[in-house]
Design a protein around this motif. Structure first.
Motif, PDB file in Angstrom:
ATOM      1  N   GLY A  86       0.775  -1.235   0.000  1.00  0.00           N
ATOM      2  CA  GLY A  86       0.000   0.000   0.000  1.00  0.00           C
ATOM      3  C   GLY A  86       0.803   1.281   0.000  1.00  0.00           C
ATOM      4  O   GLY A  86       0.254   2.355   0.206  1.00  0.00           O
ATOM      5  N   GLN A  87       2.090   1.205  -0.217  1.00  0.00           N
ATOM      6  CA  GLN A  87       2.922   2.409  -0.263  1.00  0.00           C
ATOM      7  C   GLN A  87       3.223   2.708  -1.725  1.00  0.00           C
ATOM      8  O   GLN A  87       3.881   1.929  -2.396  1.00  0.00           O
ATOM      9  N   THR A  88       2.726   3.800  -2.206  1.00  0.00           N
ATOM     10  CA  THR A  88       3.002   4.147  -3.605  1.00  0.00           C
ATOM     11  C   THR A  88       4.059   5.235  -3.682  1.00  0.00           C
ATOM     12  O   THR A  88       4.139   6.106  -2.827  1.00  0.00           O
ATOM     13  N   THR A  89       4.856   5.136  -4.698  1.00  0.00           N
ATOM     14  CA  THR A  89       5.890   6.129  -4.959  1.00  0.00           C
ATOM     15  C   THR A  89       5.606   6.712  -6.337  1.00  0.00           C
ATOM     16  O   THR A  89       5.355   5.973  -7.278  1.00  0.00           O
ATOM     17  N   PRO A  90       5.635   8.030  -6.461  1.00  0.00           N
ATOM     18  CA  PRO A  90       5.373   8.642  -7.771  1.00  0.00           C
ATOM     19  C   PRO A  90       6.363   8.147  -8.825  1.00  0.00           C
ATOM     20  O   PRO A  90       7.509   7.820  -8.526  1.00  0.00           O
ATOM     21  N   TRP A  91       5.918   8.158 -10.067  1.00  0.00           N
ATOM     22  CA  TRP A  91       6.733   7.647 -11.161  1.00  0.00           C
ATOM     23  C   TRP A  91       8.027   8.421 -11.325  1.00  0.00           C
ATOM     24  O   TRP A  91       9.056   7.870 -11.699  1.00  0.00           O
ATOM     25  N   TRP A  92       8.012   9.716 -11.037  1.00  0.00           N
ATOM     26  CA  TRP A  92       9.204  10.522 -11.240  1.00  0.00           C
ATOM     27  C   TRP A  92      10.268  10.183 -10.201  1.00  0.00           C
ATOM     28  O   TRP A  92      11.452  10.268 -10.495  1.00  0.00           O
ATOM     29  N   VAL A  93       9.865   9.767  -9.012  1.00  0.00           N
ATOM     30  CA  VAL A  93      10.827   9.362  -7.985  1.00  0.00           C
ATOM     31  C   VAL A  93      11.427   8.000  -8.344  1.00  0.00           C
ATOM     32  O   VAL A  93      12.645   7.812  -8.313  1.00  0.00           O
ATOM     33  N   THR A  94      10.571   7.060  -8.701  1.00  0.00           N
ATOM     34  CA  THR A  94      11.048   5.729  -9.078  1.00  0.00           C
ATOM     35  C   THR A  94      11.926   5.805 -10.325  1.00  0.00           C
ATOM     36  O   THR A  94      12.941   5.105 -10.415  1.00  0.00           O
ATOM     37  N   SER A  95      11.572   6.647 -11.265  1.00  0.00           N
ATOM     38  CA  SER A  95      12.376   6.791 -12.486  1.00  0.00           C
ATOM     39  C   SER A  95      13.766   7.325 -12.180  1.00  0.00           C
ATOM     40  O   SER A  95      14.768   6.822 -12.705  1.00  0.00           O
ATOM     41  N   ARG A  96      13.842   8.339 -11.327  1.00  0.00           N
ATOM     42  CA  ARG A  96      15.159   8.886 -10.969  1.00  0.00           C
ATOM     43  C   ARG A  96      15.995   7.853 -10.233  1.00  0.00           C
ATOM     44  O   ARG A  96      17.188   7.712 -10.480  1.00  0.00           O
ATOM     45  N   ARG A  97      15.366   7.138  -9.314  1.00  0.00           N
ATOM     46  CA  ARG A  97      16.108   6.116  -8.567  1.00  0.00           C
ATOM     47  C   ARG A  97      16.612   5.010  -9.481  1.00  0.00           C
ATOM     48  O   ARG A  97      17.703   4.489  -9.276  1.00  0.00           O
TER      49      ARG A  97
END
Length: 117
Positions: A86-97
């Motif tokens: 249930g923890q979502t991370t925005p696409w822009w954060v995941t993409s940078r990581r």
């Protein structure tokens, strides 16, 4: 039961700045990748393929790509596990990581190879 959905479009100034940083990172990765490929291609044309320097460079290239791929896989696995709980991370954060390992290695390789020429 409530589900939190991260926005598809960034709505805060911080999120917009993160998207901008992602764009800059993408452009830097694109340019350093091309320059690294060009410099390695130049090495292959000027060095004998069996020289110790070329063997070390080729081994380093393969090892770094494998390491970056594993780091990126761990980032995506962490994001998927987070979504399962249930923890979502925005696409822009995941993409940078996920791009960070490639960006770091590509920039370092470009600097290192430019000093060798």
């Amino acid at each position: 039961m409530t589900f939190f959905h991260s926005p598809l479009i960034p709505t805060t100034p911080t999120a917009m700045f993160d998207v901008w940083k992602l764009g800059v990172m993408t452009l830097e990765l694109w340019t350093t990748s091309f320059s690294t490929i060009a410099m390695r291609h130049g090495l292959w044309h000027t060095q004998p393929p069996t020289s110790a320097r070329m063997l070390r460079e080729n081994q380093r290239m393969v090892t770094e790509k494998l390491e970056a791929g594993m780091e990126t896989g761990l980032v995506w696995q962490k994001a998927m596990l987070g979504m399962m709980f249930g923890q979502t991370t925005p696409w822009w954060v995941t993409s940078r990581r996920s791009m960070t390992p490639y960006h770091r290695r590509s920039s370092a390789n470009s600097r290192r190879l430019s000093r060798q020429h």
